[in-house]
Design a protein around this motif. Structure first.
Motif, PDB file in Angstrom:
ATOM      1  N   LEU A   1       0.724  -1.203   0.037  1.00 53.80           N
ATOM      2  CA  LEU A   1      -0.059  -0.088  -0.008  1.00 53.80           C
ATOM      3  C   LEU A   1       0.975   1.366  -0.010  1.00 53.80           C
ATOM      4  O   LEU A   1       0.771   2.122  -0.750  1.00 53.80           O
ATOM      5  N   GLN A   2       1.997   1.066   0.823  1.00 57.47           N
ATOM      6  CA  GLN A   2       2.810   2.516   0.930  1.00 57.47           C
ATOM      7  C   GLN A   2       3.414   2.499  -0.497  1.00 57.47           C
ATOM      8  O   GLN A   2       3.616   3.691  -0.710  1.00 57.47           O
ATOM      9  N   ALA A   3       3.961   1.588  -0.907  1.00 57.19           N
ATOM     10  CA  ALA A   3       4.654   1.726  -2.511  1.00 57.19           C
ATOM     11  C   ALA A   3       3.492   2.096  -3.451  1.00 57.19           C
ATOM     12  O   ALA A   3       4.024   3.030  -4.288  1.00 57.19           O
ATOM     13  N   LEU A   4       2.400   1.617  -3.445  1.00 58.42           N
ATOM     14  CA  LEU A   4       1.346   2.100  -4.335  1.00 58.42           C
ATOM     15  C   LEU A   4       0.971   3.601  -4.195  1.00 58.42           C
ATOM     16  O   LEU A   4       0.859   4.160  -5.060  1.00 58.42           O
ATOM     17  N   ALA A   5       0.934   4.076  -2.903  1.00 59.25           N
ATOM     18  CA  ALA A   5       0.405   5.419  -2.616  1.00 59.25           C
ATOM     19  C   ALA A   5       1.692   6.232  -2.933  1.00 59.25           C
ATOM     20  O   ALA A   5       1.421   7.311  -3.556  1.00 59.25           O
ATOM     21  N   ALA A   6       3.054   5.814  -2.893  1.00 52.33           N
ATOM     22  CA  ALA A   6       4.203   6.708  -3.289  1.00 52.33           C
ATOM     23  C   ALA A   6       4.230   6.808  -4.678  1.00 52.33           C
ATOM     24  O   ALA A   6       4.483   7.824  -5.533  1.00 52.33           O
ATOM     25  N   ALA A   7       3.843   5.626  -5.331  1.00 51.31           N
ATOM     26  CA  ALA A   7       3.869   5.727  -7.114  1.00 51.31           C
ATOM     27  C   ALA A   7       2.955   6.613  -7.719  1.00 51.31           C
ATOM     28  O   ALA A   7       3.076   7.140  -8.700  1.00 51.31           O
ATOM     29  N   THR A   8       1.593   6.698  -6.886  1.00 46.11           N
ATOM     30  CA  THR A   8       0.468   7.475  -7.310  1.00 46.11           C
ATOM     31  C   THR A   8       0.468   8.715  -6.725  1.00 46.11           C
ATOM     32  O   THR A   8      -0.518   9.557  -7.090  1.00 46.11           O
ATOM     33  N   GLY A   9       1.417   9.108  -5.832  1.00 46.16           N
ATOM     34  CA  GLY A   9       1.306  10.337  -5.205  1.00 46.16           C
ATOM     35  C   GLY A   9       0.007  10.438  -4.203  1.00 46.16           C
ATOM     36  O   GLY A   9      -0.247  11.633  -4.004  1.00 46.16           O
ATOM     37  N   THR A  10      -0.468   9.391  -3.751  1.00 41.59           N
ATOM     38  CA  THR A  10      -1.553   9.558  -2.977  1.00 41.59           C
ATOM     39  C   THR A  10      -1.359   9.335  -1.521  1.00 41.59           C
ATOM     40  O   THR A  10      -0.259   8.607  -0.930  1.00 41.59           O
ATOM     41  N   ASP A  11      -1.794  10.180  -0.732  1.00 40.29           N
ATOM     42  CA  ASP A  11      -1.200  10.373   0.881  1.00 40.29           C
ATOM     43  C   ASP A  11      -2.206   9.170   1.623  1.00 40.29           C
ATOM     44  O   ASP A  11      -3.411   8.982   1.292  1.00 40.29           O
ATOM     45  N   LEU A  12      -1.726   8.467   2.420  1.00 34.98           N
ATOM     46  CA  LEU A  12      -2.243   7.474   3.063  1.00 34.98           C
ATOM     47  C   LEU A  12      -2.143   7.672   4.654  1.00 34.98           C
ATOM     48  O   LEU A  12      -1.414   6.935   5.387  1.00 34.98           O
ATOM     49  N   PRO A  13      -2.362   8.837   5.185  1.00 39.37           N
ATOM     50  CA  PRO A  13      -1.813   8.965   6.712  1.00 39.37           C
ATOM     51  C   PRO A  13      -2.210   8.047   7.665  1.00 39.37           C
ATOM     52  O   PRO A  13      -1.422   7.652   8.740  1.00 39.37           O
ATOM     53  N   GLU A  14      -3.453   7.198   7.557  1.00 36.29           N
ATOM     54  CA  GLU A  14      -3.699   6.312   8.646  1.00 36.29           C
ATOM     55  C   GLU A  14      -2.894   5.121   8.415  1.00 36.29           C
ATOM     56  O   GLU A  14      -2.577   4.667   9.306  1.00 36.29           O
TER      57      GLU A  14
END
Length: 118
Positions: free
Chosen positions: A61-74
């Motif tokens: 999830l963190q890798a996908l978030a980083a690749a798409t520029g999506t913040d996942l603070p939780e």
């Protein structure tokens, strides 16, 4: 003739007064798990714990978030909390090991030297 204990004897069971055989099998899973408990237990025992499995999902999830520029603070907060718990557990283990070595040195210095490798 009845004695007072006779009244309670049907509901009171003294230790070893009944069937004392019991299956003692360690269970990692609750009995009401969905799916196949046998498969789940085999996966946990032979492949990866739930923590390891969840860790891989969180990493993805963190890798996908980083690749798409999506913040996942939780998710980031959850990962940080897990890392804190792991670090605390390692520190506690180190402290236990140091205390055990100190006790060994006080009781048997030769064994202490052997364990220390010198």
């Amino acid at each position: 003739m009845l004695i007072p204990f006779d009244i309670w004897s049907p509901i009171f069971r003294a230790p070893f007064s009944g069937d004392v055989t019991q299956e003692i099998t360690p269970r990692f899973l609750p009995p009401d798990i969905k799916g196949s408990p046998a498969i789940e237990e085999k996966v946990v025992r032979e492949v990866a714990s739930y923590g390891k499995q969840l860790g891989k999902v969180l990493e993805a999830l963190q890798a996908l978030a980083a690749a798409t520029g999506t913040d996942l603070p939780e998710i980031d907060a959850l990962v940080a909390e897990v890392e804190t718990v792991k670090a605390d557990a390692k520190e506690a283990l180190r402290a236990e090991a140091k205390a055990a070595l100190a006790r060994l040195k006080a009781v048997d210095e030769d064994a202490w030297r052997e364990v220390r490798g010198g």
